[in-house]
Design a protein around this motif. Structure first.
Motif, short mmCIF file in Angstrom:
data_model
loop_
_atom_site.label_atom_id
_atom_site.label_comp_id
_atom_site.label_asym_id
_atom_site.label_seq_id
_atom_site.Cartn_x
_atom_site.Cartn_y
_atom_site.Cartn_z
N TYR A 1 -16.85 -12.47 -4.62
CA TYR A 1 -16.78 -13.93 -4.44
C TYR A 1 -17.45 -14.37 -3.13
CZ TYR A 1 -13.83 -14.81 -8.49
OH TYR A 1 -13.36 -14.93 -9.78
N ALA A 2 -17.32 -13.58 -2.08
CA ALA A 2 -17.99 -13.92 -0.82
C ALA A 2 -19.51 -13.87 -0.98
CB ALA A 2 -17.53 -12.97 0.29
N GLY A 3 -20.00 -12.88 -1.73
CA GLY A 3 -21.44 -12.79 -2.00
C GLY A 3 -21.94 -13.97 -2.80
N GLU A 4 -21.15 -14.41 -3.77
CA GLU A 4 -21.52 -15.59 -4.56
C GLU A 4 -21.59 -16.82 -3.67
OE1 GLU A 4 -19.01 -16.23 -7.96
OE2 GLU A 4 -19.30 -14.19 -8.68
N ALA A 5 -20.62 -16.95 -2.77
CA ALA A 5 -20.57 -18.13 -1.89
C ALA A 5 -21.79 -18.20 -0.99
CB ALA A 5 -19.29 -18.11 -1.08
N LYS A 6 -22.30 -17.04 -0.55
CA LYS A 6 -23.46 -17.01 0.36
C LYS A 6 -24.71 -17.61 -0.28
CE LYS A 6 -22.74 -13.26 3.60
NZ LYS A 6 -23.26 -11.96 4.06
N ILE A 7 -24.87 -17.45 -1.59
CA ILE A 7 -26.11 -17.91 -2.22
C ILE A 7 -25.90 -19.16 -3.09
CG2 ILE A 7 -27.16 -15.63 -2.19
CD1 ILE A 7 -26.50 -15.41 -5.20
N ARG A 8 -24.70 -19.70 -3.10
CA ARG A 8 -24.39 -20.84 -3.98
C ARG A 8 -25.31 -22.04 -3.74
NH1 ARG A 8 -19.00 -20.98 -3.67
NH2 ARG A 8 -18.90 -19.56 -5.41
N LYS A 9 -25.60 -22.36 -2.48
CA LYS A 9 -26.46 -23.51 -2.17
C LYS A 9 -27.88 -23.29 -2.72
CE LYS A 9 -27.99 -26.47 1.68
NZ LYS A 9 -28.93 -27.12 0.86
N SER A 10 -28.41 -22.10 -2.56
CA SER A 10 -29.74 -21.80 -3.08
C SER A 10 -29.78 -21.89 -4.60
CB SER A 10 -30.19 -20.41 -2.65
OG SER A 10 -30.36 -20.36 -1.25
N LEU A 11 -28.70 -21.47 -5.24
CA LEU A 11 -28.63 -21.55 -6.70
C LEU A 11 -28.57 -23.00 -7.15
CD1 LEU A 11 -26.04 -18.74 -7.37
CD2 LEU A 11 -28.49 -18.61 -7.76
N ARG A 12 -27.72 -23.78 -6.50
CA ARG A 12 -27.55 -25.18 -6.88
C ARG A 12 -28.86 -25.95 -6.71
NH1 ARG A 12 -23.63 -26.64 -3.41
NH2 ARG A 12 -25.17 -27.37 -1.94
N ASP A 13 -29.56 -25.69 -5.60
CA ASP A 13 -30.81 -26.41 -5.30
C ASP A 13 -32.04 -25.75 -5.92
OD1 ASP A 13 -29.19 -28.08 -3.81
OD2 ASP A 13 -29.70 -27.11 -1.90
N TYR A 14 -31.87 -24.57 -6.52
CA TYR A 14 -32.96 -23.81 -7.12
C TYR A 14 -34.07 -23.57 -6.09
CZ TYR A 14 -35.84 -21.95 -10.93
OH TYR A 14 -36.58 -21.14 -11.75
N THR A 15 -33.66 -23.09 -4.92
CA THR A 15 -34.61 -22.80 -3.85
C THR A 15 -34.84 -21.29 -3.76
OG1 THR A 15 -32.82 -22.74 -2.22
CG2 THR A 15 -33.97 -24.83 -2.51
N ASN A 16 -35.88 -20.93 -3.00
CA ASN A 16 -36.27 -19.54 -2.85
C ASN A 16 -35.22 -18.75 -2.08
OD1 ASN A 16 -38.64 -20.18 -4.12
ND2 ASN A 16 -39.88 -20.15 -2.28
N MET A 17 -34.97 -17.52 -2.54
CA MET A 17 -34.14 -16.56 -1.83
C MET A 17 -34.99 -15.31 -1.64
SD MET A 17 -30.50 -16.84 -3.85
CE MET A 17 -31.18 -16.78 -5.52
N GLU A 18 -35.06 -14.83 -0.40
CA GLU A 18 -35.81 -13.61 -0.13
C GLU A 18 -34.92 -12.41 -0.38
OE1 GLU A 18 -37.79 -13.47 3.62
OE2 GLU A 18 -38.43 -15.56 3.46
N GLY A 19 -35.44 -11.46 -1.12
CA GLY A 19 -34.68 -10.26 -1.43
C GLY A 19 -35.53 -9.02 -1.31
N VAL A 20 -34.86 -7.88 -1.18
CA VAL A 20 -35.52 -6.59 -1.12
C VAL A 20 -34.95 -5.73 -2.25
CG1 VAL A 20 -35.91 -4.51 0.27
CG2 VAL A 20 -35.80 -6.75 1.38
N VAL A 21 -35.82 -5.15 -3.05
CA VAL A 21 -35.38 -4.30 -4.14
C VAL A 21 -34.79 -3.02 -3.55
CG1 VAL A 21 -36.11 -3.02 -6.19
CG2 VAL A 21 -37.14 -5.23 -5.67
N THR A 22 -33.53 -2.72 -3.91
CA THR A 22 -32.87 -1.52 -3.38
C THR A 22 -32.75 -0.42 -4.42
OG1 THR A 22 -30.69 -2.44 -3.89
CG2 THR A 22 -31.56 -2.82 -1.67
N SER A 23 -32.79 -0.78 -5.70
CA SER A 23 -32.72 0.22 -6.77
C SER A 23 -33.37 -0.36 -8.02
CB SER A 23 -31.26 0.58 -7.05
OG SER A 23 -31.17 1.43 -8.16
N LEU A 24 -34.04 0.51 -8.76
CA LEU A 24 -34.71 0.08 -9.99
C LEU A 24 -33.82 0.24 -11.22
CD1 LEU A 24 -38.23 1.57 -9.30
CD2 LEU A 24 -37.44 -0.77 -8.93
N SER A 25 -32.60 0.69 -11.00
CA SER A 25 -31.67 0.83 -12.13
C SER A 25 -30.37 0.13 -11.79
CB SER A 25 -31.43 2.30 -12.43
OG SER A 25 -30.85 2.94 -11.32
N LEU A 26 -29.66 -0.25 -12.83
CA LEU A 26 -28.37 -0.91 -12.66
C LEU A 26 -27.27 0.14 -12.54
CD1 LEU A 26 -28.77 -3.82 -15.22
CD2 LEU A 26 -29.05 -3.90 -12.75
N PRO A 27 -26.08 -0.27 -12.10
CA PRO A 27 -24.99 0.71 -12.00
C PRO A 27 -24.73 1.40 -13.34
CG PRO A 27 -24.38 -1.36 -10.95
CD PRO A 27 -25.68 -1.59 -11.64
#
Length: 180
Positions: free
Chosen positions: A72-98
């Motif tokens: 839930y804390a992780g969701e809260a960190k990006i909620r504004k970017s999701l709502r506004d549909y703005t860019n989020m910078e990310g780094v790929v850490t793994s090419l497979s899912l859990p």
């Protein structure tokens, strides 16, 4: 001649009757297939009933656990970017899912120090060909409208709507043709 005319009229009556009966059956099945819309009070009662069920109790325990609070804390960190549909910078850490995930195609990304599942869902092979060119430590720009969670996963699940690498769009979710 008269017998042929009577036979033709009789055939017309029988076919008309069959068409009429078939139409009534179709109308009845379409009326039955419409789900009943619940009132607000009924929805609250159903939610309360679910919360007391074993699944609801397990979900509440997960929400109160450190893992659930982290998601839930992780969701809260990006909620504004999701709502506004703005860019989020990310780094790929793994090419497979859990292991054991059933989210379709996706990768793990780190956005602002937190790990997320970047899920693209079940897509056709040609739709995510360029996504297979991603490598670990690639810096990407992500845009999304949706984040979700599930007790099965230790990370928030971001729906991949748009991905860009080095200024080039490598994925953009196709617009649905049915309007929804």
């Amino acid at each position: 001649m008269k017998k042929g005319m009577y036979a033709l009229i009789l055939l017309l009556v029988v076919v008309s009757g069959l068409v009429f009966i078939s139409r009534e059956i179709n109308n009845e099945t379409s009326k039955k297939s419409l789900p009943k819309l619940l009132s607000i009070a009924e929805m609250k009662a159903e939610r309360k009933k679910w919360k007391t069920s074993p699944d609801g109790v397990m979900f509440k325990k997960w929400e109160d656990s450190p893992e659930g609070k982290k998601v839930y804390a992780g969701e809260a960190k990006i909620r504004k970017s999701l709502r506004d549909y703005t860019n989020m910078e990310g780094v790929v850490t793994s090419l497979s899912l859990p292991p054991g995930s059933r989210l379709g195609f996706g990768v793990m990304v780190n956005i602002n120090g937190d790990d997320y599942i970047l899920s693209f869902g079940l897509l056709k092979l040609d739709e995510f060909q360029q996504l297979h060119s991603l490598e670990v430590n690639d810096k990407i720009i992500i845009r999304s409208h949706n984040v979700s969670h599930a007790p099965k996963y230790l990370y928030p699940i971001v729906s991949g709507d748009y991905v860009e690498r080095n200024g080039k769009i490598i994925y953009k979710r196709p617009i649905r043709k049915d309007g929804c």
